[in-house]
Design an enzyme around this catalytic site. Structure first.
Site, short mmCIF file in Angstrom:
data_model
loop_
_atom_site.label_atom_id
_atom_site.label_comp_id
_atom_site.label_asym_id
_atom_site.label_seq_id
_atom_site.Cartn_x
_atom_site.Cartn_y
_atom_site.Cartn_z
N ARG A 256 -2.85 10.41 -8.10
CA ARG A 256 -1.93 9.27 -8.19
C ARG A 256 -0.48 9.76 -8.30
O ARG A 256 0.14 9.70 -9.36
CB ARG A 256 -2.26 8.36 -9.37
CG ARG A 256 -3.62 7.73 -9.29
CD ARG A 256 -3.84 6.72 -10.40
NE ARG A 256 -5.14 6.09 -10.32
CZ ARG A 256 -5.59 5.16 -11.16
NH1 ARG A 256 -4.82 4.75 -12.16
NH2 ARG A 256 -6.78 4.64 -11.01
N ASP B 80 2.97 3.92 -15.37
CA ASP B 80 2.42 2.80 -14.61
C ASP B 80 3.52 1.77 -14.39
O ASP B 80 4.22 1.39 -15.33
CB ASP B 80 1.25 2.15 -15.35
CG ASP B 80 -0.03 2.96 -15.27
OD1 ASP B 80 -0.01 4.06 -14.69
OD2 ASP B 80 -1.06 2.48 -15.79
N ASP C 121 -4.39 7.35 -20.23
CA ASP C 121 -4.45 6.59 -18.99
C ASP C 121 -3.31 7.05 -18.09
O ASP C 121 -3.25 8.21 -17.72
CB ASP C 121 -4.40 5.09 -19.29
CG ASP C 121 -4.84 4.24 -18.11
OD1 ASP C 121 -5.19 4.80 -17.05
OD2 ASP C 121 -4.86 3.00 -18.23
#
Length: 343
Positions: A236, A183, A179
């Site tokens: 991202r 984050d 993932d």
């Protein structure tokens, strides 16, 4: 080859673009540059929320982890610790999907250039609770992660959540997570991500959990990203929602689908970055409500689109001191200094 230069103005609300045509080869990355930072630059250095900058495990014992059991024991202990990682440590999946909690006041630092965490990731933060909308007294804080290679996680490589604050993630090599690489979400604040190399990875940096998480995120998510090397990572870099201010400066983008995306009124300053072969360097027309981007002194080479700009953002220099390198030096300075074995 088209090189697009942005010209700096005295305000931070508008930008002026000039296009020039030059013939030159792709930027060279051959250099030997030592980068030694004794502490973070940016939001992780700010005195806030009862924490005077980010010092990690300073003042606590120094221990060395060579096994999985040792490492998991040390990162879970209360109180300050400087945890040195030697060699390769495999993080088990178990019942946590491979995410392992780090407690407050920790420095996790690799020895030499061969310290590795594989198979799992690090979680900096309390368990998710949507009903908590302000920083709890027990929020995880004051964590440093440096000089580690992290790869092969079944979830995120590093996750920062639930109002965690004062986190410095510096000089690491991150790749091949399932993932996110890093984050930062759910009300987390005062974070610096610096001098890391990202490669062989898709969803690299997420800032802001999702479109419906304004109750936790609005007025928070203050993060500085500087001198990172996005070495063919896909997207991202970062993808941002709600952030009170995201400062993205002196990063080197090479062969990415997009650089920065700003949504849900996130405030982003893009400054002194170098984009080489990036389809969309900066976006506010992305997904959901529009964000804000102000840009200055960036260089775009072989990019398909300009940086999209909208609105105004706070000036970082009113919040912390920093010195931005000239964008033209970024393709040499950043690859030479980013990653492991360079502190």
């Amino acid at each position: 080859m088209t090189v697009r230069f942005s010209l700096r103005r005295s305000t931070i609300t508008t930008v002026l673009l000039v296009t020039a045509t030059l013939t030159c080869p792709p930027p060279s990355t051959a250099a030997t540059i030592a980068v030694v930072d004794t502490g973070p630059v940016g939001f992780a250095a700010v005195n806030a929320l009862g924490q005077n900058g980010t010092t990690g495990g300073a003042g606590g014992p120094t221990v060395t982890a060579t096994t999985t059991a040792q490492f998991l024991d040390y990162i879970a202990r209360p109180g300050p610790y400087i945890i040195q990682v030697s060699g390769t440590i495999t993080l088990p999946t178990g019942s946590s999907d491979g995410m392992h909690d780090v407690t407050s006041d920790k420095t996790i630092i690799g020895l030499g250039s061969t310290a590795r965490l594989v198979g799992g990731g690090l979680n900096i933060g309390l368990p998710v609770d949507d009903d908590v909308t302000s920083p709890p007294a027990e929020a995880v804080h004051n964590v440093i992660i440096r000089n580690l290679s992290l790869s092969g996680a079944t979830d995120d490589l590093i996750n920062v959540q639930m109002f965690s604050h004062h986190v410095w993630i510096d000089h690491n090599d991150l790749s091949n997570g399932d993932d996110g690489a890093i984050d930062i979400k759910r009300g987390s604040d005062y974070v610096t991500v610096s001098w890391n190399r990202f490669h062989d990875h898709d969803k690299t940096l997420l800032l802001g959990h999702d479109d419906d998480n304004g109750a936790q995120d609005v007025g928070r998510l203050r993060v500085t990203y500087h001198h990172n090397y996005f070495d063919g990572s896909d997207q991202r870099h970062p993808r941002v929602r709600f952030s009170e201010l995201t400062h993205v400066y002196n990063n080197y983008y090479r062969d990415n689908s997009y650089g920065v995306a700003s949504t849900y009124d996130a405030k982003i300053l893009m400054e002194g970055n170098y984009f080489f072969s990036v389809n969309n360097p900066g976006r506010v027309e992305f997904s959901g409500d529009l964000g804000r981007i102000v840009q200055r002194d960036n260089i775009l080479v072989d990019c398909n689109h300009e940086i999209e700009t909208r609105g105004s953002v706070p000036e970082p220099r009113t919040l912390y001191p920093y010195t931005a390198d000239p964008a033209s030096s970024v393709p040499t300075v950043v690859p030479a200094g980013a990653g492991v074995g360079k502190i």
